[in-house]
Enzyme design. Structure first.
Site, PDB file in Angstrom:
ATOM      1  CB  CYS A 116      -1.141  -0.097   1.216  1.00  0.00           C
ATOM      2  SG  CYS A 116      -1.963   1.529   1.384  1.00  0.00           S
ATOM      3  CG  HIS A 158      -5.652  -2.557  -0.677  1.00  0.00           C
ATOM      4  ND1 HIS A 158      -4.762  -3.113  -0.058  1.00  0.00           N
ATOM      5  CD2 HIS A 158      -5.448  -1.257  -1.049  1.00  0.00           C
ATOM      6  CE1 HIS A 158      -3.749  -2.236   0.120  1.00  0.00           C
ATOM      7  NE2 HIS A 158      -4.286  -1.013  -0.394  1.00  0.00           N
ATOM      8  CD  GLU A 159      -6.524   0.946  -3.905  1.00  0.00           C
ATOM      9  OE1 GLU A 159      -6.670   2.048  -3.221  1.00  0.00           O
ATOM     10  OE2 GLU A 159      -5.638   0.451  -4.069  1.00  0.00           O
TER      11      GLU A 159
HETATM   12 NI    NI Z   1      -3.721   1.170  -0.103  1.00  0.00          NI
END
Ligand code: NI
Length: 190
Positions: A116, A158-159
């Site tokens: 990330c 994830h986003e």
């Molecule tokens: Ni991220």
């Protein structure tokens, strides 16, 4: 257009729930999306969420390169953003999701590596739903509905977690797999 500063883990902006976008076609939203795309490209990311650039709004951008995709995307209806997929070796074209909603399809989870831009230098194994459907508005205000599997589904989860103040380490079930990328590369090559 501008390259925006990216918030790192520990910043309160990454912990709060982001707000719904009232008007996807508002000029300031359009400008933010352009800057997010430029920032993602500059940082070499595959996705970026608005809270990562200090904008507490429910907007994410991402793409999936062909070599990362395990399954082809399944378009159901609605428009695709970008439309440059065929040209650039992309499995999922550059996509902008506004006010996205995820719906897991089935219970199956896969464990896979994630990194990330807000957790620089680290990588960890994260369980994610294998298969899901997502709905969102596009910048032109149309509804987009897609099914996603594998890496595509992982990126979207994830986003969208960023929009709820969740970073991938909070999803990890085995923190012993959290590692610095440098160390991982070193131990693989030696
Ligand atoms: Ni991220």
């Amino acid at each position: 257009m501008a390259i925006l500063k990216i918030a790192s883990m520990g910043n309160p902006i990454l912990r709060r729930r982001a707000d719904e976008v009232a008007d996807p076609s508002a000029p300031e939203v359009r400008r933010l999306i352009h800057d997010m795309l430029e920032t993602m490209q500059d940082a070499g990311g595959t996705g970026l969420a608005a809270p990562q650039v200090y904008a507490p709004l429910r907007i994410v951008v991402f793409f999936v390169a062909r070599e990362q995709a395990s399954e082809p995307p399944e378009e159901q209806e609605g428009a695709q953003e970008g439309g440059t997929a065929a040209a650039g070796g992309l499995s999922v074209p550059l996509t902008v999701l506004i006010n996205p909603v995820l719906e897991p399809l089935g219970e199956e989870m896969d464990l896979g590596p994630e990194a990330c831009l807000s957790v620089p230098g680290l990588v960890g194994q994260v369980p994610r739903y294998r298969h899901l459907r997502y709905r969102a508005l596009t910048p032109s205000g149309d509804e987009l509905v897609r099914e996603a599997k594998g890496f595509h589904a992982r990126v979207v989860q994830h986003e969208c977690d960023h929009l709820d103040g969740i970073l991938y380490p909070q999803r990890m079930t085995d923190l012993s797999t959290l590692a610095f990328m440098d160390e991982l590369h070193r131990s693989v090559s030696s």
